[in-house]
Design an enzyme around this catalytic site. Structure first.
Site, mmCIF file in Angstrom:
data_model
loop_
_atom_site.group_PDB
_atom_site.id
_atom_site.type_symbol
_atom_site.label_atom_id
_atom_site.label_comp_id
_atom_site.label_asym_id
_atom_site.label_seq_id
_atom_site.Cartn_x
_atom_site.Cartn_y
_atom_site.Cartn_z
ATOM 1 N N LYS A 195 0.851 -1.147 0.165
ATOM 2 C CA LYS A 195 0.157 -0.524 -0.289
ATOM 3 C C LYS A 195 0.700 1.341 0.015
ATOM 4 O O LYS A 195 1.668 1.100 0.922
ATOM 5 C CB LYS A 195 -0.960 0.167 1.829
ATOM 6 C CG LYS A 195 -1.628 1.789 1.583
ATOM 7 C CD LYS A 195 -2.244 2.039 0.390
ATOM 8 C CE LYS A 195 -3.924 0.336 0.042
ATOM 9 N NZ LYS A 195 -4.670 0.599 -0.686
ATOM 10 N N HIS A 322 -10.497 -6.512 -4.333
ATOM 11 C CA HIS A 322 -10.082 -5.613 -3.341
ATOM 12 C C HIS A 322 -10.852 -6.374 -1.453
ATOM 13 O O HIS A 322 -11.680 -6.785 -1.458
ATOM 14 C CB HIS A 322 -10.927 -4.229 -3.521
ATOM 15 C CG HIS A 322 -11.108 -3.202 -2.838
ATOM 16 N ND1 HIS A 322 -11.849 -3.406 -1.841
ATOM 17 C CD2 HIS A 322 -9.792 -2.356 -2.575
ATOM 18 C CE1 HIS A 322 -11.866 -2.209 -1.052
ATOM 19 N NE2 HIS A 322 -10.688 -1.569 -1.580
HETATM 20 O O1 GKR Z 1 -7.626 0.284 4.317
HETATM 21 O O2 GKR Z 1 -5.663 1.847 4.614
HETATM 22 C C1 GKR Z 1 -6.654 0.816 3.697
HETATM 23 C C2 GKR Z 1 -6.581 1.038 2.282
HETATM 24 O O3 GKR Z 1 -6.021 1.865 1.774
HETATM 25 C C3 GKR Z 1 -8.072 0.731 1.813
HETATM 26 O O4 GKR Z 1 -8.895 1.830 2.351
HETATM 27 C C4 GKR Z 1 -8.196 0.520 0.410
HETATM 28 O O5 GKR Z 1 -9.261 0.965 -0.163
HETATM 29 O O6 GKR Z 1 -6.980 -1.233 0.570
HETATM 30 C C5 GKR Z 1 -7.713 -0.809 -0.644
HETATM 31 C C6 GKR Z 1 -7.125 -0.852 -1.974
HETATM 32 O O7 GKR Z 1 -6.867 -1.733 -2.235
HETATM 33 O O8 GKR Z 1 -7.482 0.818 -2.405
HETATM 34 MG MG MG Z 2 -6.473 -0.248 -4.631
#
Ligand code: GKR
Ligand code: MG
Length: 424
Positions: A195, A322
């Site tokens: 991420k 996702h």
């Molecule tokens: O949990 O911080 C997180 C992710 O960034 C999530 O909110 C995203 O929706 O995992 C997700 C993504 O792949 O965009």
């Molecule tokens: Mg994503």
């Protein structure tokens, strides 16, 4: 007779569970993640279960939709869907996608339909003695592969609401490699996602290069959650071209992604710029995206995910899944549908390794070589642990979090944090 069974009660229980200090484009995760557990009871004493978003607006629409199920057969998915669409409306002008799960009020109806559908399919499976995947046409694979989902992170939450997790800090390339090594040692994942959208792109590219060196041949992905400008995304492309399997949502908007596609040989993946059928059509026409990350929680359920998979096949798109912070009921629903989709071309995302607590009997679900074995027992193949549910509900009542707010949480660490996006 199965036809005479009707739904008599629906129980909605909000829960909160510990979540790590995980960094993302919006800021940082709060110490407590929210979900709602929905139980659908029938006239013959069965209970079907489902897990969904637990933020306040979602709890409100679930409460509004609850009476629509009473008296229905658990097999009446079409009627359930019609009733929900007639009653639950999108909030006008609501955005289609935000990082905070559940808050995309434009998707109120699909989110509720998905929640009810999973619980009803669980009931159907219990009644006919078949796993949910069989009701979806049967499993085309015996287990579903997931990827190691890495996060930049602090060692502990501000204010130390509980003992720090075992993962330590994850900021430098060496720390990110160590995080991947630990996650793979624990769960056996065979692909890795980071991420991004947190630090300067050069730092995030360096982390991906360190991963590529430490895990030769392992498929890698980077997801900056649209926090990179088009120029920054194009500038990073040559280095990433060498090492990624796909480049996920680096830059905002279909137009931005379509332009970027001309500057990289990587397939672009998204869970942000295609979140409706209309986006799907436009995205395909523009050639913006080559991999769709579906999510049954907001696309309208397991059967809607199968429809999406067929559309991906028709338009030549790859498919993956996702995830947000979730527990085992969601993981099992994801596993059943993913097992039924022939063209699941990439390992699915899951935040599950970041969660320590569980709400299902038997505790945390096991991964075998990075995959979850598809249950063969009736329904979803998991049951609620009532004691755990009571504990997680008590945490919800005590924790004070009612809507995920990664931006305000980040400002507790850094009051000048702008939250501006794209930030790089
Ligand atoms: O949990 O911080 C997180 C992710 O960034 C999530 O909110 C995203 O929706 O995992 C997700 C993504 O792949 O965009
Ligand atoms: Mg994503």
């Amino acid at each position: 007779m199965a036809r005479d069974i009707t739904i008599t009660h629906v129980r909605i229980t909000p829960i909160a569970f510990r979540d790590g200090p995980l960094l993302n484009a919006a800021g940082i995760h709060e110490p407590w993640a929210l979900r709602a557990i929905v139980e659908i009871e029938t006239s013959d004493g069965r209970v079907g279960i489902s897990e969904t978003y637990g933020d306040e607006p979602m709890l409100k629409v679930l409460e509004q939709a609850r009476p629509l199920l009473i008296g229905l057969s658990p097999f009446a998915l079409g009627t359930m869907e019609e009733r929900v669409r007639a009653t639950i409306k999108a909030v006008p002008g609501a955005v289609e996608f935000e990082l905070a799960p559940g808050s995309h009020a434009a998707k109120n109806a699909p989110k509720v339909i998905s929640t009810f559908e999973v619980g009803m399919l669980d009931l159907q499976g219990q009644i006919v003695g078949a796993p949910v995947v069989d009701l979806l046409g049967g499993a085309v694979r015996p287990s579903v592969p997931y990827s190691a989902y890495l996060f930049f992170k602090y060692a502990e939450h501000i204010g130390n609401p509980y003992a720090p997790d075992a993962w330590g800090e994850g900021i430098s390339p060496a720390q990110i490699v160590a995080q991947a090594q630990r996650m793979i040692a624990l769960y056996g994942f065979q692909s890795i996602k980071l991420k991004g959208g947190v630090f300067e792109p050069a730092h995030e590219v360096a982390c991906m290069q360190a991963l590529a060196q430490a895990f030769p041949g392992v498929p890698l992905r980077l997801d900056p959650n649209a926090n990179w400008s088009l120029a920054a995304s194009i500038a990073a492309a040559p280095a990433l071209d060498e090492i990624l399997e796909y480049y996920e949502d680096p830059t905002p908007g279909l137009e931005g992604m379509a332009e970027l596609a001309k500057h990289t040989r990587l397939p672009l993946a998204t869970n942000m710029v295609i979140t409706t059928m209309e986006d799907f059509r436009k995205g395909c026409e523009m050639g913006a995206v080559k991999v769709l990350l579906s999510d049954h929680h907001y696309w309208g359920g397991l059967r809607a995910t199968q429809t999406l998979a067929r559309m991906c096949r028709l338009w030549g798109l790859g498919m993956s899944m996702h995830s947000n912070s979730h527990l085992g009921i969601s993981l099992m629903a994801m596993t059943h549908v993913a097992a039924s989709v022939p063209n699941l071309t990439y390992a699915c995302d899951t935040h599950y390794p970041w969660q320590e607590e569980e709400v299902v009997k038997g505790g945390r679900i096991r991964f075998e070589q990075g995959s979850v074995v598809v249950p063969t027992t009736p329904g979803l193949g998991v049951e609620l642990d009532r004691e755990a549910l009571a504990t997680l509900h008590a945490q919800y009542l005590e924790c004070g979090v009612r809507n995920r707010d990664d931006l305000q949480q980040m400002r507790r660490y850094d009051p000048s944090f702008s939250g501006k996006t794209p930030r790089f």
